[in-house]
Design an enzyme around this catalytic site. Structure first.
Site, short mmCIF file in Angstrom:
data_model
loop_
_atom_site.label_atom_id
_atom_site.label_comp_id
_atom_site.label_asym_id
_atom_site.label_seq_id
_atom_site.Cartn_x
_atom_site.Cartn_y
_atom_site.Cartn_z
N ASP A 125 0.86 -1.19 0.00
CA ASP A 125 0.00 0.00 0.00
C ASP A 125 0.90 1.24 0.00
OD1 ASP A 125 -2.34 -1.45 0.14
OD2 ASP A 125 -2.67 -1.14 2.28
N MET A 126 0.33 2.37 -0.45
CA MET A 126 1.10 3.61 -0.40
C MET A 126 0.55 4.48 0.71
SD MET A 126 3.69 5.20 -1.58
CE MET A 126 4.16 4.59 -3.19
N ARG A 175 -1.42 -0.77 -8.40
CA ARG A 175 -2.77 -0.35 -8.04
C ARG A 175 -2.77 1.18 -8.21
NH1 ARG A 175 -3.92 -1.05 -2.18
NH2 ARG A 175 -4.45 -3.21 -2.70
N LYS A 178 -6.71 7.33 -6.17
CA LYS A 178 -6.59 8.80 -6.09
C LYS A 178 -5.64 9.21 -4.98
CE LYS A 178 -11.13 10.22 -7.82
NZ LYS A 178 -12.44 10.79 -7.45
N GLY A 179 -5.65 8.50 -3.86
CA GLY A 179 -4.86 8.89 -2.68
C GLY A 179 -5.79 9.36 -1.59
N THR A 217 -10.96 2.49 -7.70
CA THR A 217 -11.77 3.70 -7.54
C THR A 217 -13.25 3.33 -7.43
OG1 THR A 217 -12.35 5.84 -8.53
CG2 THR A 217 -11.96 4.04 -10.07
N HIS A 218 -14.01 4.24 -6.79
CA HIS A 218 -15.47 4.11 -6.80
C HIS A 218 -16.08 5.24 -7.58
CE1 HIS A 218 -13.54 3.11 -2.94
NE2 HIS A 218 -14.13 1.96 -3.12
N ARG A 279 -8.12 7.10 13.41
CA ARG A 279 -6.92 7.69 12.77
C ARG A 279 -7.23 8.07 11.33
NH1 ARG A 279 -2.37 5.25 10.43
NH2 ARG A 279 -3.06 3.21 11.12
N ARG A 280 -7.94 7.18 10.61
CA ARG A 280 -8.26 7.49 9.22
C ARG A 280 -9.17 8.72 9.13
NH1 ARG A 280 -6.48 3.32 5.73
NH2 ARG A 280 -6.98 4.71 4.02
P1 FDA Z 1 -14.13 9.57 -4.65
O1 FDA Z 1 -13.48 9.88 -3.35
O2 FDA Z 1 -14.52 10.70 -5.54
O3 FDA Z 1 -15.35 8.63 -4.36
C1 FDA Z 1 -16.32 8.34 -5.35
C2 FDA Z 1 -17.59 7.92 -4.64
O4 FDA Z 1 -17.35 6.71 -3.92
C3 FDA Z 1 -18.05 8.91 -3.56
O5 FDA Z 1 -18.85 9.90 -4.09
C4 FDA Z 1 -18.78 8.02 -2.60
O6 FDA Z 1 -20.07 7.74 -3.09
C5 FDA Z 1 -18.00 6.74 -2.66
N1 FDA Z 1 -16.98 6.64 -1.59
C6 FDA Z 1 -15.64 6.79 -1.71
N2 FDA Z 1 -15.02 6.53 -0.53
C7 FDA Z 1 -16.00 6.20 0.36
C8 FDA Z 1 -16.02 5.81 1.74
N3 FDA Z 1 -14.90 5.72 2.45
N4 FDA Z 1 -17.22 5.54 2.29
C9 FDA Z 1 -18.37 5.64 1.58
N5 FDA Z 1 -18.41 5.97 0.28
C10 FDA Z 1 -17.25 6.27 -0.32
N6 FDA Z 1 -5.29 5.28 -0.87
C11 FDA Z 1 -3.99 5.49 -0.58
O7 FDA Z 1 -3.57 6.63 -0.36
N7 FDA Z 1 -3.13 4.41 -0.50
C12 FDA Z 1 -3.53 3.15 -0.75
O8 FDA Z 1 -2.71 2.23 -0.69
C13 FDA Z 1 -4.89 2.93 -1.08
N8 FDA Z 1 -5.36 1.67 -1.32
C14 FDA Z 1 -6.64 1.52 -1.82
C15 FDA Z 1 -7.09 0.27 -2.22
C16 FDA Z 1 -8.32 0.13 -2.84
C17 FDA Z 1 -8.76 -1.22 -3.32
C18 FDA Z 1 -9.15 1.28 -3.03
C19 FDA Z 1 -10.47 1.18 -3.71
C20 FDA Z 1 -8.74 2.50 -2.57
C21 FDA Z 1 -7.50 2.64 -1.94
N9 FDA Z 1 -7.08 3.87 -1.47
C22 FDA Z 1 -5.76 4.04 -1.14
C23 FDA Z 1 -8.06 4.97 -1.29
C24 FDA Z 1 -8.15 5.87 -2.47
O9 FDA Z 1 -6.95 6.60 -2.59
C25 FDA Z 1 -9.31 6.85 -2.34
O10 FDA Z 1 -9.19 7.63 -1.22
C26 FDA Z 1 -10.68 6.20 -2.27
O11 FDA Z 1 -10.76 5.12 -3.15
C27 FDA Z 1 -11.76 7.23 -2.65
O12 FDA Z 1 -11.52 7.73 -3.95
P2 FDA Z 1 -12.41 7.33 -5.22
O13 FDA Z 1 -11.48 7.13 -6.38
O14 FDA Z 1 -13.28 6.21 -4.90
O15 FDA Z 1 -13.19 8.67 -5.56
#
Ligand code: FDA
Length: 299
Positions: A125-126, A175, A178-179, A217-218, A279-280
């Protein structure tokens, strides 16, 4: 909005743990590895893959890092015993990267060796930006000896495209996300569309070079753009998968699955769920908005 989110964080901390658990359990498999196994089995039945993460707090000494390593080894062995479609994700600082990079290299190396014996895969993970260089250096050192290790890159960091250009040459399994941490504007894009553009720019670079990408991503916009790019570049299904976090946008998860694409869910579990959740929330108060909705609307 920021102030509101900070108030929500303070409010959540005042709540009893039992209440906090009500919303946390949506995002966390449970306290034990068996909780994670049961959940992964259910996902696997739907042909959904998993990556398992042992929740941990920032470690203070090498003994704690060794405990974390043993937990990772136990996860790998348990995946094998239960014949799960799952791999392992780990946070390099939990394995000691913040104490001693050489020690962390040895520790993660042991995990990769075991994963290799079990024909499994481990992703680093980053974490936040003080560890970006150290994590990439760790990865570059590990990839010399192990072909079953991958890394995460964060589209919000301005450096990421350049990192991708370099790591593409190492046949990197990425992977792309966005971060999640709050980073200064000097090093990170803040604008939503700028982050999306950076994401798509890096994705294109990765796919065109034939590297494997976990598209994490979501964001429906990014998922749709990724669909288009995959089609345009004629990328075969063995070169990418989609990835999502447990409990988030299950509707989209199921759509991607029924569209015939591989999808993997990030499954955190562990005793440290409470400290981890708080923490998160503190690291990124904007998550508080989602938490708030979950507490009061039980989405
Ligand atoms: P965005 O934040 O725009 O979310 C899109 C939509 O998804 C939102 O409008 C909401 O509906 C829904 N959503 C997103 N997060 C949610 C939550 N927590 N609860 C409820 N709904 C939510 N980051 C990092 O810095 N290092 C890492 O190693 C990882 N590893 C990682 C693994 C995997 C499998 C995923 C999917 C994500 C990560 N992340 C991560 C987190 C990533 O950087 C990012 O913060 C989240 O995925 C949210 O960004 P989205 O791209 O989903 O877009």
């Amino acid at each position: 909005m920021n102030i509101l989110n900070k108030i929500i964080v303070a409010f959540v901390q005042m709540m009893p743990r039992s209440i906090v658990w009500i919303f946390s359990k949506k995002y966390i498999a449970g306290k034990t590895l068996d909780d994670a196994v049961q959940l992964v089995k259910k996902l696997n039945e739907k042909n959904i893959y998993a990556t398992i993460d042992v929740l941990g707090e920032a470690i203070q000494n090498k003994d704690e890092a060794v405990i974390a390593k043993n937990e990772c080894l136990q996860v790998l062995n348990t995946i094998q015993e239960n014949n799960l479609k799952a791999n392992l994700s780990l946070k390099p600082t939990q394995l000691g990267l913040n104490l001693d990079p050489e020690f962390a290299y040895q520790q993660v190396g042991e995990i990769l060796k075991r994963a290799s014996e079990l024909n499994n895969f481990v992703r680093l993970d980053m974490e936040d930006s003080p560890y970006t260089d150290a994590t990439i250096n760790l990865y570059k050192k590990l990839i010399r000896d192990y072909d079953n290790v991958g890394i995460v890159v964060q589209a919000y960091l301005k450096r990421t495209f350049d990192d991708v250009v370099i790591m593409n040459k190492l046949n990197t399994n990425y992977r792309l996300c966005k971060g999640i941490y709050v980073e200064p504007a000097t090093i990170a894009y803040k604008d939503k569309q700028a982050i999306r553009n950076s994401y798509m720019g890096s994705l294109e670079k990765m796919l065109k070079s034939g590297n494997y990408v976990g598209i994490a991503t979501h964001d429906e916009y990014l998922i749709n753009e990724a669909y288009k790019m995959i089609k345009e570049l004629k990328v075969t299904n063995d070169k990418f998968e989609f990835q999502m976090l447990l409990g988030v946008r299950e509707d989209l998860r199921d759509k991607i699955n029924s569209d015939g694409f591989k999808i993997r869910i990030y499954i955190p579990f562990g005793e440290h769920w409470y400290k981890y959740s708080i923490r998160r929330l503190k690291e990124n108060p904007s998550i508080a908005g989602h938490v708030f909705k979950n507490i009061f609307f039980m989405k």
